[in-house]
Design a protein around this motif. Structure first.
Motif, PDB file in Angstrom:
ATOM      1  N   VAL A 125       0.838  -1.204   0.000  1.00  0.00           N
ATOM      2  CA  VAL A 125       0.000   0.000   0.000  1.00  0.00           C
ATOM      3  C   VAL A 125       0.868   1.246   0.000  1.00  0.00           C
ATOM      4  O   VAL A 125       0.628   2.217  -0.728  1.00  0.00           O
ATOM      5  CB  VAL A 125      -0.956  -0.020   1.208  1.00  0.00           C
ATOM      6  N   VAL A 126       1.906   1.282   0.854  1.00  0.00           N
ATOM      7  CA  VAL A 126       2.797   2.455   0.915  1.00  0.00           C
ATOM      8  C   VAL A 126       3.476   2.678  -0.434  1.00  0.00           C
ATOM      9  O   VAL A 126       3.572   3.812  -0.927  1.00  0.00           O
ATOM     10  CB  VAL A 126       3.840   2.254   2.029  1.00  0.00           C
ATOM     11  N   ALA A 127       3.938   1.619  -1.065  1.00  0.00           N
ATOM     12  CA  ALA A 127       4.592   1.756  -2.365  1.00  0.00           C
ATOM     13  C   ALA A 127       3.639   2.327  -3.406  1.00  0.00           C
ATOM     14  O   ALA A 127       3.983   3.194  -4.206  1.00  0.00           O
ATOM     15  CB  ALA A 127       5.142   0.410  -2.825  1.00  0.00           C
ATOM     16  N   LEU A 128       2.382   1.829  -3.385  1.00  0.00           N
ATOM     17  CA  LEU A 128       1.384   2.349  -4.322  1.00  0.00           C
ATOM     18  C   LEU A 128       1.117   3.822  -4.088  1.00  0.00           C
ATOM     19  O   LEU A 128       0.972   4.615  -5.022  1.00  0.00           O
ATOM     20  CB  LEU A 128       0.096   1.535  -4.207  1.00  0.00           C
ATOM     21  N   LEU A 129       1.017   4.234  -2.801  1.00  0.00           N
ATOM     22  CA  LEU A 129       0.770   5.636  -2.490  1.00  0.00           C
ATOM     23  C   LEU A 129       1.912   6.517  -2.986  1.00  0.00           C
ATOM     24  O   LEU A 129       1.695   7.625  -3.494  1.00  0.00           O
ATOM     25  CB  LEU A 129       0.577   5.800  -0.982  1.00  0.00           C
ATOM     26  N   LEU A 166       3.801  10.618  -6.857  1.00  0.00           N
ATOM     27  CA  LEU A 166       4.731  11.101  -7.881  1.00  0.00           C
ATOM     28  C   LEU A 166       4.012  11.413  -9.179  1.00  0.00           C
ATOM     29  O   LEU A 166       4.274  12.420  -9.834  1.00  0.00           O
ATOM     30  CB  LEU A 166       5.820  10.062  -8.122  1.00  0.00           C
ATOM     31  N   ILE A 167       3.059  10.525  -9.536  1.00  0.00           N
ATOM     32  CA  ILE A 167       2.322  10.766 -10.789  1.00  0.00           C
ATOM     33  C   ILE A 167       1.509  12.044 -10.688  1.00  0.00           C
ATOM     34  O   ILE A 167       1.486  12.884 -11.587  1.00  0.00           O
ATOM     35  CB  ILE A 167       1.419   9.567 -11.112  1.00  0.00           C
ATOM     36  N   VAL A 168       0.801  12.225  -9.553  1.00  0.00           N
ATOM     37  CA  VAL A 168      -0.007  13.440  -9.361  1.00  0.00           C
ATOM     38  C   VAL A 168       0.875  14.676  -9.380  1.00  0.00           C
ATOM     39  O   VAL A 168       0.538  15.716  -9.933  1.00  0.00           O
ATOM     40  CB  VAL A 168      -0.810  13.330  -8.050  1.00  0.00           C
ATOM     41  N   THR A 169       2.052  14.582  -8.753  1.00  0.00           N
ATOM     42  CA  THR A 169       2.966  15.723  -8.706  1.00  0.00           C
ATOM     43  C   THR A 169       3.396  16.131 -10.101  1.00  0.00           C
ATOM     44  O   THR A 169       3.384  17.315 -10.470  1.00  0.00           O
ATOM     45  CB  THR A 169       4.199  15.370  -7.875  1.00  0.00           C
TER      46      THR A 169
END
Length: 444
Positions: free
Chosen positions: A359-363, A368-371
């Motif tokens: 879950v942490v890795a996915l977040l 990063l993608i949103v940024t």
């Protein structure tokens, strides 16, 4: 056939003591060892051809060899297979006791506890036979001898066959008494040890109810049809023996007890204890899912045993997904997450830890993608250059504080506000770093 005849120069016949579908049993004397024996004479139908008669003879010789493998206190021992006038004779242990069929003549019944004692002894011998690869194939009241002291011995393994051995059969011959056959045998399938379990259940059912589960009509074909359906009514007079009988008489092979389990359950009932019956397996076969696509499969299951111990023949189709790769294993063969191993936290905590890490890795990836997307929308310098310039040109620094690139500093524009216009560099704005390329210009 007359008495006082000497068979194979050794066994002198006295008087007939029983008969069956395949022969007559005589009480005789082994003149060499001076002991009483039972001698079974094989009767061949006059309508048999020479080849069929030879088959019957070879079959009887095999039967004697198979039965001679079994040595058990609750089974009649086969001593010898003799031949006289081209016919086989089985020489067996003699037991001066009536059969269970004689005790049940006239629709008489026995108490459930007594029936459980009889069944437990018969099951003990049959369990040993099955372990040796031998099936009886004709368990019925006439083949259980019951002495006055309660000792029970099963006899007439004459039509049994060794599992996996080469069989010698007459064309169209149906082994076994129709009223006590298992459903799969009545349907024409090959018998197996579970078929003996059903036949024993039918025998004990007859002892407490007065008749076998499917009756004993004058029409054998009608009885066979009833047996093939495998619909057994629950016994009314069996008392504590009832749940055990219904497990012995289950319509499917998988739902029945093994002969060893039957022995233990019958012993428990005979001792006044509640038998511990094994659970009915749920999955019996994998079949194509009805109405599904070509890749779908379904599990054909039998319903579990209820509180009464009665197993039903109800089935259900449970769709399952396409085949999946096997789960990972720890060293030593223990399935990951299913216990075992040296993990002190236990399998549940380990699974939670792995899930949390995922879950942490996915977040992080999502952030990063949103940024990147937000920075590209808010900064006009992120637009691709025009005029045929290379798309690999360096990106100009953002006007945000710190002068970092858009990959380092996201836009600070408030939600709903228009994007800030790019300002030309002023004296208060530090010049770009020497390592940063100037922004591309549009050709005039």
């Amino acid at each position: 056939m007359t008495a006082d005849r000497l068979i194979a120069g050794r066994y002198r016949l006295a008087d007939p003591i029983g008969s069956g579908a395949m022969g007559v049993v005589w009480r005789g004397t082994d003149v060499r060892l001076r002991r009483t024996v039972a001698v079974k004479q094989l009767l061949l139908a006059s309508t048999l051809s020479n080849s069929q008669a030879l088959e019957a003879k070879l079959r009887a010789m095999r039967e004697g060899r198979i039965a001679a493998r079994l040595h058990h206190p609750n089974a009649i021992t086969v001593f010898d297979v003799a031949e006289e006038d081209g016919q086989p004779w089985l020489v067996m242990e003699y037991m001066d006791a009536p059969s269970l069929a004689a005790k049940l003549s006239g629709k008489r019944t026995l108490p459930p506890i007594e029936v459980a004692r009889i069944g437990a002894q018969a099951a003990a011998a049959l369990a040993v036979a099955h372990a040796a690869g031998i099936m009886h194939r004709d368990v019925k009241p006439a083949n259980l001898l019951v002495a006055d002291d309660g000792t029970v011995k099963i006899t007439d393994f004459g039509i049994s066959r060794a599992v996996g051995d080469v069989t010698v059969t007459a064309t169209g011959f149906l082994a076994g008494t129709p009223a006590y056959l298992a459903p799969e045998v009545a349907r024409g399938e090959d018998p197996e040890p579970a078929s003996d379990v059903f036949a024993l259940g039918s025998t004990l059912y007859a002892a407490v109810e007065g008749s076998p589960p499917f009756g004993e009509g004058d029409n054998p074909l009608a009885v066979l049809h009833a047996v093939a359906r495998g619909e057994v009514a629950a016994p009314r007079n069996a008392g504590p023996l009832g749940p055990v009988l219904m497990r012995l008489l289950a319509g499917t092979v998988e739902a029945r007890l093994t002969m060893q389990e039957a022995k233990e359950a019958l012993e428990a009932v005979a001792a006044g204890r509640v038998p511990e019956l094994s659970s009915v397996p749920v999955v019996t076969a994998i079949l194509p899912a009805p109405g599904g696509d070509a890749g779908a499969t379904a599990v054909l299951g039998t319903s579990a045993t209820g509180a009464s111990g009665n197993a039903t023949d109800a089935t259900e189709f449970v769709p399952i997904s396409s085949p999946t790769p096997p789960p990972p294993t720890r060293p030593g063969g223990t399935l990951a997450g299913l216990g075992g191993g040296s993990n002190p936290r236990g399998p549940d905590k380990q699974l939670l830890g792995v899930a949390a890490a995922v879950v942490v890795a996915l977040l992080v990836v999502i952030a990063l993608i949103v940024t990147v997307q937000n920075g590209g929308d808010d900064s006009p310098t992120a637009a691709p250059p025009t005029g045929g310039e290379s798309t690999n040109a360096p990106v100009a620094p953002s006007s945000g504080a710190g002068g970092g690139s858009i990959m380092e500093q996201p836009s600070q524009t408030a939600p709903g506000a228009p994007p800030a216009a790019s300002a030309s560099p002023s004296a208060s704005t530090p010049p770009p770093s020497s390592t940063t390329a100037p922004p591309p210009t549009t050709p005039a």
